[in-house]
Design a protein around this motif. Structure first.
Motif, PDB file in Angstrom:
ATOM      1  N   VAL A 126      -6.370  -6.478  -6.336  1.00 14.57           N
ATOM      2  CA  VAL A 126      -6.532  -5.318  -5.599  1.00 14.57           C
ATOM      3  C   VAL A 126      -7.224  -5.320  -3.962  1.00 14.57           C
ATOM      4  O   VAL A 126      -7.911  -6.337  -4.033  1.00 14.57           O
ATOM      5  N   THR A 142     -11.136   5.892  -0.102  1.00 17.74           N
ATOM      6  CA  THR A 142      -9.675   5.571   0.129  1.00 17.74           C
ATOM      7  C   THR A 142      -9.526   4.043   0.514  1.00 17.74           C
ATOM      8  O   THR A 142     -10.670   3.742   1.112  1.00 17.74           O
ATOM      9  N   PRO A 200      -7.085   1.405   2.331  1.00 20.21           N
ATOM     10  CA  PRO A 200      -5.791   1.061   3.265  1.00 20.21           C
ATOM     11  C   PRO A 200      -4.674   0.045   2.354  1.00 20.21           C
ATOM     12  O   PRO A 200      -5.191  -0.856   1.409  1.00 20.21           O
ATOM     13  N   SER A 201      -3.579   0.082   2.694  1.00 17.54           N
ATOM     14  CA  SER A 201      -2.681  -0.984   1.939  1.00 17.54           C
ATOM     15  C   SER A 201      -2.913  -2.413   2.856  1.00 17.54           C
ATOM     16  O   SER A 201      -3.358  -2.438   4.292  1.00 17.54           O
ATOM     17  N   PHE A 202      -2.693  -3.491   2.389  1.00 18.68           N
ATOM     18  CA  PHE A 202      -2.676  -4.743   2.895  1.00 18.68           C
ATOM     19  C   PHE A 202      -2.056  -4.734   4.244  1.00 18.68           C
ATOM     20  O   PHE A 202      -2.441  -5.179   5.360  1.00 18.68           O
ATOM     21  N   SER A 231      -0.922  -2.485   6.218  1.00 18.91           N
ATOM     22  CA  SER A 231      -1.699  -1.554   7.233  1.00 18.91           C
ATOM     23  C   SER A 231      -2.964  -2.015   7.898  1.00 18.91           C
ATOM     24  O   SER A 231      -3.385  -1.421   8.975  1.00 18.91           O
ATOM     25  N   HIS A 265      -6.837  -0.301  -3.854  1.00 17.56           N
ATOM     26  CA  HIS A 265      -5.042  -0.180  -3.331  1.00 17.56           C
ATOM     27  C   HIS A 265      -4.317  -1.437  -4.131  1.00 17.56           C
ATOM     28  O   HIS A 265      -4.862  -2.662  -3.711  1.00 17.56           O
ATOM     29  N   LEU A 321      -1.935  -4.152  -4.605  1.00 11.23           N
ATOM     30  CA  LEU A 321      -1.150  -5.238  -3.794  1.00 11.23           C
ATOM     31  C   LEU A 321       0.489  -5.518  -4.423  1.00 11.23           C
ATOM     32  O   LEU A 321       0.617  -5.786  -5.429  1.00 11.23           O
ATOM     33  N   SER A 322       1.177  -5.310  -3.304  1.00  9.26           N
ATOM     34  CA  SER A 322       2.634  -5.526  -3.655  1.00  9.26           C
ATOM     35  C   SER A 322       2.806  -6.975  -3.028  1.00  9.26           C
ATOM     36  O   SER A 322       3.569  -6.898  -2.123  1.00  9.26           O
ATOM     37  N   ALA A 333      -1.908   3.596  -6.176  1.00 11.38           N
ATOM     38  CA  ALA A 333      -0.831   3.010  -5.080  1.00 11.38           C
ATOM     39  C   ALA A 333      -1.433   3.303  -3.689  1.00 11.38           C
ATOM     40  O   ALA A 333      -1.166   2.658  -2.740  1.00 11.38           O
ATOM     41  N   LYS A 334      -1.922   4.584  -3.727  1.00  7.12           N
ATOM     42  CA  LYS A 334      -2.759   5.001  -2.366  1.00  7.12           C
ATOM     43  C   LYS A 334      -3.753   5.498  -2.444  1.00  7.12           C
ATOM     44  O   LYS A 334      -4.586   6.096  -3.725  1.00  7.12           O
TER      45      LYS A 334
END
Length: 239
Positions: free
Chosen positions: A104, A111, A113-115, A117, A188, A190-191, A238-239
């Motif tokens: 993750v 919060t 962020p996504s990778f 972003s 968050h 990781l995809s 996920a967020k």
């Protein structure tokens, strides 16, 4: 009457589990194994190893370790397999997964962020020779600054000290660590390749019946919504 009671107790079925004290999943493994045994109407017997120290630490690096461990117990709890690529050591088989986890992105606060972003040149902490170290050679990762640390503990301290803005971490380690602190660290999912994993129990061919019983018990725990509550700490938003 007394003799009948003693005979019944002596013949009561037992399911034996090997669990690793060095695995961040230890408490979850213990809880799931106990619930499985209860669903099977057996008593749970635990053999505890510790892959952080001594011979267990050395042997855990060898593929044959898990095959040997599976001869000591009906089921070896807490083994991670990559989602979509359920490879297990030679000589053992795997149950259906009982939890999902992975790597993750961790950030201080409420919060994360996504990778994708993360702004260019963001300082991202990683643990040396782990999956996230492969994310910085191409794509969006190539625009970021990777900072390597030798252990998850040293990586977390770097995040805490704000030496890095975010960290890519093995979620079970992070959840286990945060359970003993008052720090606020968001996660968050990781995809990214090799980031998503599932947790299974291993067993040998001699204990195939135990593996089948484990899977049947999991079905009951899922139907009763008990499994979700047991592994709830490892649900990654996920967020």
């Amino acid at each position: 009457m007394v003799m009948a009671t003693l005979t019944a107790s002596a013949s009561a079925a037992t399911t034996s589990f090997c669990i690793d004290k060095g695995n961040p999943f230890f408490n979850i493994d213990h809880a799931v194994a106990t619930a499985v045994a209860h669903a099977e109407h057996t008593s749970a017997h635990f053999t505890v190893i510790d892959t952080r120290v001594g011979a267990d630490a050395l042997n855990a690096q060898k593929g044959i370790f898990f095959a040997k461990l599976a001869t000591r117990c009906d089921l070896v709890m807490g083994f991670p397999v990559e989602t979509g690529y359920p490879t297990v050591p030679a000589g053992v088989m795997a149950t259906n997964p009982y939890a999902a986890t992975g790597f993750v992105l961790a950030a201080p606060g409420s919060t994360a962020p996504s990778f994708a972003s993360l702004a260019p040149h963001t300082k991202v902490g990683i643990t040396y020779l782990t999956v996230p170290s492969t994310y910085f050679d191409h794509g969006h990762g190539a625009t970021l600054e990777a900072h390597e640390y030798s252990t998850p503990g040293s990586l977390y301290r770097a995040l805490e000290a704000k030496d890095v803005a975010v960290a890519l971490m093995w979620q079970p380690w992070l959840v286990n660590h945060l359970a003993h602190t008052h720090a606020k660290v968001a996660q968050h999912a990781l995809s990214l390749p090799h980031a998503q994993w599932q947790i299974v129990a291993l067993y040998s061919a001699a204990h195939a019946a135990a593996g089948t019983s484990f899977d049947h018990a999991l079905q009951h725990l899922v139907a009763d919504r008990r499994l979700a509550s047991l592994v709830a700490p490892y649900r990654v938003p996920a967020k």
